[in-house]
Design a protein around this motif. Structure first.
Motif, short mmCIF file in Angstrom:
data_model
loop_
_atom_site.label_atom_id
_atom_site.label_comp_id
_atom_site.label_asym_id
_atom_site.label_seq_id
_atom_site.Cartn_x
_atom_site.Cartn_y
_atom_site.Cartn_z
N THR A 109 0.81 -1.21 0.00
CA THR A 109 0.00 0.00 0.00
C THR A 109 0.84 1.26 0.00
O THR A 109 2.01 1.25 0.40
CB THR A 109 -0.94 0.00 1.23
OG1 THR A 109 -1.92 1.03 1.09
CG2 THR A 109 -0.16 0.23 2.52
N CYS A 145 -5.90 2.75 -2.80
CA CYS A 145 -5.53 2.21 -1.48
C CYS A 145 -6.47 2.77 -0.42
O CYS A 145 -6.84 2.07 0.54
CB CYS A 145 -4.09 2.58 -1.14
SG CYS A 145 -2.86 1.85 -2.23
N PRO A 203 -3.20 -0.52 -4.77
CA PRO A 203 -2.82 -1.64 -3.91
C PRO A 203 -2.49 -2.88 -4.74
O PRO A 203 -2.94 -3.02 -5.87
CB PRO A 203 -4.07 -1.87 -3.06
CG PRO A 203 -5.20 -1.43 -3.94
CD PRO A 203 -4.66 -0.26 -4.73
#
Length: 244
Positions: free
Chosen positions: A128, A135, A217
């Motif tokens: 992340t 994210c 992510p």
């Protein structure tokens, strides 16, 4: 006679040299050939591949290449096997095993973990970046992931690298007295109070690079499978249920 003797001696010496070269360990030859070109290349492992005469070379960067026995030629790409059931990505299988082994060696205290109240049905590692929009979307659904029995273990991956503002923020998050709260505040766009400590942010970033992470992510399953991008909690739970 002298000339003939010299020729014979030379041929015998050449034959011995060629014989020694042929007898040399191919793995060592490949290592020496690659590092002779650039001593910054880190060769982690060399082993025979599924193709006769071709060797699989794992680099410290996480990349896998395929080399001739001499090390003079190589292919950077993915190796597939044709089976009755379809195509099998042998390179990805190798990288999955590498990721799974690396994840299993991590210490829990080096990650920021959000766990369900009950027993976790699945554990996912999420690379992340606190400044990444998707994210933040993932983090906004954290309660939903946890409610579905999914544990999220955050790993740091400042997309701009270790000399970036995101890196500094993530060091402060990892070094905060309450890293979970600091992560939540950072994902809400707040700048966490500056903090410094011995931290794994740079190491986790390098791990992400070795894993093949190119954006955030990025979700990695315990078996080493990599799923890039944001996946809503409902869809992720359905995917996990269908692959049990």
């Amino acid at each position: 006679m002298r000339i003939r003797s010299l020729v014979v001696s030379s041929l015998l010496a050449l034959s011995a040299t060629l014989g020694a070269a042929q007898a040399a360990d191919p793995a060592e030859q490949i290592r020496e050939r690659l590092t002779a070109v650039n001593d910054r290349i880190e060769v982690v492992a060399v082993k025979a591949s599924a193709l006769p005469g071709i060797y699989e070379v794992e680099l410290g960067s996480g990349e896998v290449l395929y080399s001739s026995e001499s090390g003079n030629h190589f292919i950077l790409g993915k190796l597939f096997e044709v089976r009755d059931s379809g195509f099998v990505n042998l390179t990805e299988q190798r990288q999955k095993a590498m990721r799974a082994e690396a994840l299993a060696a991590l210490e829990k205290e080096d990650m920021i973990i959000f766990s369900p109240e009950g027993e976790a049905v699945a554990t996912l590692y999420a690379f992340t970046d606190v400044d990444c929009g998707y994210c933040r979307k993932l983090h906004n659904e954290m309660a939903e992931y946890n409610a579905r029995g999914i544990e999220i273990r955050y790993l740091a991956f400042p997309r701009a690298g270790v000399d970036s503002g995101a890196y500094d923020k993530m060091v402060s998050v990892w070094c905060a007295e309450d890293p979970q709260q600091a992560m939540t505040l950072a994902k809400q766009g707040q700048v966490p109070p500056q903090a410094e400590c011995e931290n794994p942010v740079a190491e986790q970033y390098q791990m992400g690079v070795a894993f093949g992470v190119t954006g955030t992510p990025a979700l990695v399953f315990e078996d080493g499978s990599l799923m890039p991008g944001y996946v809503p909690a409902e869809r992720l739970a359905a995917f996990l249920a269908s692959n049990q």
